[in-house]
Design an enzyme around this catalytic site. Structure first.
Site, PDB file in Angstrom:
ATOM      1  N   ARG A  18     -24.568  12.938  20.207  1.00  0.00           N
ATOM      2  CA  ARG A  18     -24.422  11.643  19.538  1.00  0.00           C
ATOM      3  C   ARG A  18     -23.153  10.918  19.959  1.00  0.00           C
ATOM      4  O   ARG A  18     -22.202  11.534  20.434  1.00  0.00           O
ATOM      5  CB  ARG A  18     -24.314  11.840  18.027  1.00  0.00           C
ATOM      6  N   GLY A  45       0.848  -1.199   0.000  1.00  0.00           N
ATOM      7  CA  GLY A  45       0.000   0.000   0.000  1.00  0.00           C
ATOM      8  C   GLY A  45       0.876   1.238   0.000  1.00  0.00           C
ATOM      9  O   GLY A  45       1.949   1.249   0.597  1.00  0.00           O
ATOM     10  N   THR A  48       4.940   2.120   6.128  1.00  0.00           N
ATOM     11  CA  THR A  48       3.522   1.804   6.318  1.00  0.00           C
ATOM     12  C   THR A  48       2.915   2.774   7.309  1.00  0.00           C
ATOM     13  O   THR A  48       3.541   3.107   8.324  1.00  0.00           O
ATOM     14  CB  THR A  48       3.231   0.376   6.824  1.00  0.00           C
ATOM     15  N   ILE A  49       1.718   3.211   6.990  1.00  0.00           N
ATOM     16  CA  ILE A  49       1.023   4.084   7.945  1.00  0.00           C
ATOM     17  C   ILE A  49       0.692   3.311   9.215  1.00  0.00           C
ATOM     18  O   ILE A  49       0.500   3.891  10.264  1.00  0.00           O
ATOM     19  CB  ILE A  49      -0.264   4.703   7.343  1.00  0.00           C
ATOM     20  N   ASP A  50       0.642   1.968   9.114  1.00  0.00           N
ATOM     21  CA  ASP A  50       0.244   1.161  10.284  1.00  0.00           C
ATOM     22  C   ASP A  50       1.318   1.116  11.376  1.00  0.00           C
ATOM     23  O   ASP A  50       1.027   0.778  12.517  1.00  0.00           O
ATOM     24  CB  ASP A  50      -0.060  -0.282   9.846  1.00  0.00           C
ATOM     25  N   GLU A  85       5.157  -5.080   5.394  1.00  0.00           N
ATOM     26  CA  GLU A  85       5.456  -6.462   5.808  1.00  0.00           C
ATOM     27  C   GLU A  85       5.551  -7.440   4.635  1.00  0.00           C
ATOM     28  O   GLU A  85       6.503  -8.223   4.571  1.00  0.00           O
ATOM     29  CB  GLU A  85       4.440  -6.970   6.848  1.00  0.00           C
ATOM     30  N   GLU A  99      -9.565  -0.898  12.154  1.00  0.00           N
ATOM     31  CA  GLU A  99     -10.293  -1.791  11.231  1.00  0.00           C
ATOM     32  C   GLU A  99     -10.112  -3.265  11.594  1.00  0.00           C
ATOM     33  O   GLU A  99     -10.970  -4.090  11.312  1.00  0.00           O
ATOM     34  CB  GLU A  99      -9.835  -1.545   9.794  1.00  0.00           C
ATOM     35  N   MET A 125      -7.357   2.929   9.952  1.00  0.00           N
ATOM     36  CA  MET A 125      -6.652   1.743   9.448  1.00  0.00           C
ATOM     37  C   MET A 125      -5.813   1.103  10.556  1.00  0.00           C
ATOM     38  O   MET A 125      -5.567   1.715  11.596  1.00  0.00           O
ATOM     39  CB  MET A 125      -5.799   2.093   8.240  1.00  0.00           C
ATOM     40  N   GLY A 126      -5.369  -0.097  10.299  1.00  0.00           N
ATOM     41  CA  GLY A 126      -4.612  -0.861  11.290  1.00  0.00           C
ATOM     42  C   GLY A 126      -5.156  -2.275  11.284  1.00  0.00           C
ATOM     43  O   GLY A 126      -6.062  -2.598  12.045  1.00  0.00           O
TER      44      GLY A 126
HETATM   45  O1  F6P Z   1      -0.932  -0.056   4.311  1.00  0.00           O
HETATM   46  C1  F6P Z   1      -1.568  -0.922   5.207  1.00  0.00           C
HETATM   47  C2  F6P Z   1      -3.011  -0.635   5.181  1.00  0.00           C
HETATM   48  O2  F6P Z   1      -3.115   0.719   5.422  1.00  0.00           O
HETATM   49  C3  F6P Z   1      -3.877  -1.423   6.150  1.00  0.00           C
HETATM   50  O3  F6P Z   1      -4.103  -0.822   7.378  1.00  0.00           O
HETATM   51  C4  F6P Z   1      -5.158  -1.545   5.368  1.00  0.00           C
HETATM   52  O4  F6P Z   1      -5.895  -2.663   5.799  1.00  0.00           O
HETATM   53  C5  F6P Z   1      -4.645  -1.749   3.998  1.00  0.00           C
HETATM   54  O5  F6P Z   1      -3.519  -0.923   3.899  1.00  0.00           O
HETATM   55  C6  F6P Z   1      -5.659  -1.431   2.916  1.00  0.00           C
HETATM   56  O6  F6P Z   1      -4.994  -1.335   1.700  1.00  0.00           O
HETATM   57  P1  F6P Z   1      -5.644  -1.500   0.260  1.00  0.00           P
HETATM   58  O7  F6P Z   1      -7.011  -0.896   0.327  1.00  0.00           O
HETATM   59  O8  F6P Z   1      -4.727  -0.723  -0.614  1.00  0.00           O
HETATM   60  O9  F6P Z   1      -5.655  -2.949  -0.054  1.00  0.00           O
END
Ligand code: F6P
Length: 342
Positions: free
Chosen positions: A162, A10, A125-127, A103, A222, A169-170
């Site tokens: 509310r 990603g 990675t942003i994760d 990874e 997520e 993400m993660g």
């Molecule tokens: O880069 C990792 C990530 O951001 C995950 O957190 C996420 O599940 C995934 O990418 C989604 O990537 P794509 O929509 O490009 O498959």
């Protein structure tokens, strides 16, 4: 030397800044030639590349995404994958590769190194879940985007009394959720590291609202997981690379909260907004540092390593060790987050 560069997995903010740093140092200091391969490992599998020089990298520092494109393909998905990569390397007289990825991309790089390809890895990675490094680039930008969103959601949640469930993400880890949750003053953070009990979540929201608070922000990663037998989450679909396509857990969580507490609840999925756009100042510096360290490692013959951030410095670590285990949110930080729950 002639060095090949690829970006895989990603995308994330800072990829272009790494490429720019590699090229700048390689050309100006070492007199190297850099070849950029398109779309991750696909560029090596299919022999698609471009020459990268300082001129080609003008304006890259602040640009999100990757000028080389990216994909999740990797050589071991194909019977003849390794041989095809080797043939491309031979054809272009490439002395070494710099592999920028998460990874999956780095795990393939570790295997390619074992199979005789000289290379250095750069963790993106942003994760922020790559082992062996305190930080991956892209993470800081994603946390800032998520925090800005949570800040905005507070005022609308308060105006309407509310609950808002924000999904970030993660997939395996909750770094973004935890950092943005603490920074944004979230009411609660649900992360993969600690399976959650939806009943306990609702009880704690009820207690909070009884004490007079009228709005809550619940941040959910997520990949958050309910305690076994407490909540049904639909099985994710699997994409063409064998990756589970996550996203949408916030809908289940929000529906349960509304039904069990009676509080009006809405959802916001931040999705790819977290991955796009210009990198933060911190990510620009980290990416530049990683790029310089990676081309230096190539010249020192430090192959089979990954550049890593440790104790305020960038060092090289064995790639195989780095990809062996994911890096989870520390129990200490999770307990800091819990201090502010409900
Ligand atoms: O880069 C990792 C990530 O951001 C995950 O957190 C996420 O599940 C995934 O990418 C989604 O990537 P794509 O929509 O490009 O498959």
């Amino acid at each position: 030397m002639k060095v090949g560069v690829l970006t895989g997995g990603g995308d994330c903010p800072g990829l272009n800044a790494v490429i720019r740093a590699i090229v700048r140092k390689a050309e100006r200091q070492y007199g190297d030639q850099i070849v950029g391969f398109f779309d991750g490992w696909s560029g090596l599998l299919e022999d698609r590349s471009m020459c990268l020089d300082v001129e080609a990298c003008r304006g890259l520092l602040t640009r999100g995404g990757t000028m080389l494109g990216t994909s999740r393909y990797q050589p071991y998905m194909f019977d003849d994958g390794v041989e095809r990569v080797r043939a491309t390397i031979r054809k272009h007289n490439i002395d070494a590769l710099i592999v920028i990825g998460g990874e999956g991309t780095l795990a393939a790089a570790a295997r390619m190194h074992t199979d005789g390809v000289p290379l250095v890895g750069v963790p993106k990675t942003i994760d922020n879940d790559i082992g062996g490094t305190e930080r991956t680039f892209g993470f800081d930008t994603a946390v800032q985007v998520a925090t800005d969103a949570i800040d905005r959601l507070h005022t609308t949640a308060e105006s309407h009394d509310r609950v808002i469930v924000v999904e970030v993400m993660g997939r395996h880890v909750g770094h973004i959720a935890t950092w943005a949750g603490i920074a944004g003053g979230a009411t609660m953070v649900l992360v993969p590291e600690e399976p959650f009990d939806i009943e306990a979540v609702c009880e704690s929201l009820k207690r909070r609202h009884k004490r007079g608070r009228f709005a809550s922000i619940v941040v959910v990663a997520e990949g958050a997981i309910p305690l076994p037998g407490t909540l049904e989450i639909a099985e994710p679909t699997i994409d063409e690379y064998g990756h589970a396509r996550l996203g949408g857990i916030c809908n289940v969580v929000a529906q349960e909260i509304e039904e069990r507490t009676g509080f009006e609840t809405r959802v916001t999925v931040l999705g790819h907004v977290q991955r796009g756009g210009t990198p933060s100042a911190l990510d620009r510096v980290l990416s530049s540092w990683y790029g310089v360290a990676a081309i230096t490692a190539v010249h020192e013959g430090n192959f089979g390593t990954m550049v890593a951030f440790e104790n305020n410095s960038v060092v090289c670590k064995p790639l195989e060790e780095c990809v062996a285990n994911l890096k989870f949110v520390s129990p200490e930080l999770l307990s800091v987050a819990r201090t502010f729950f409900a």
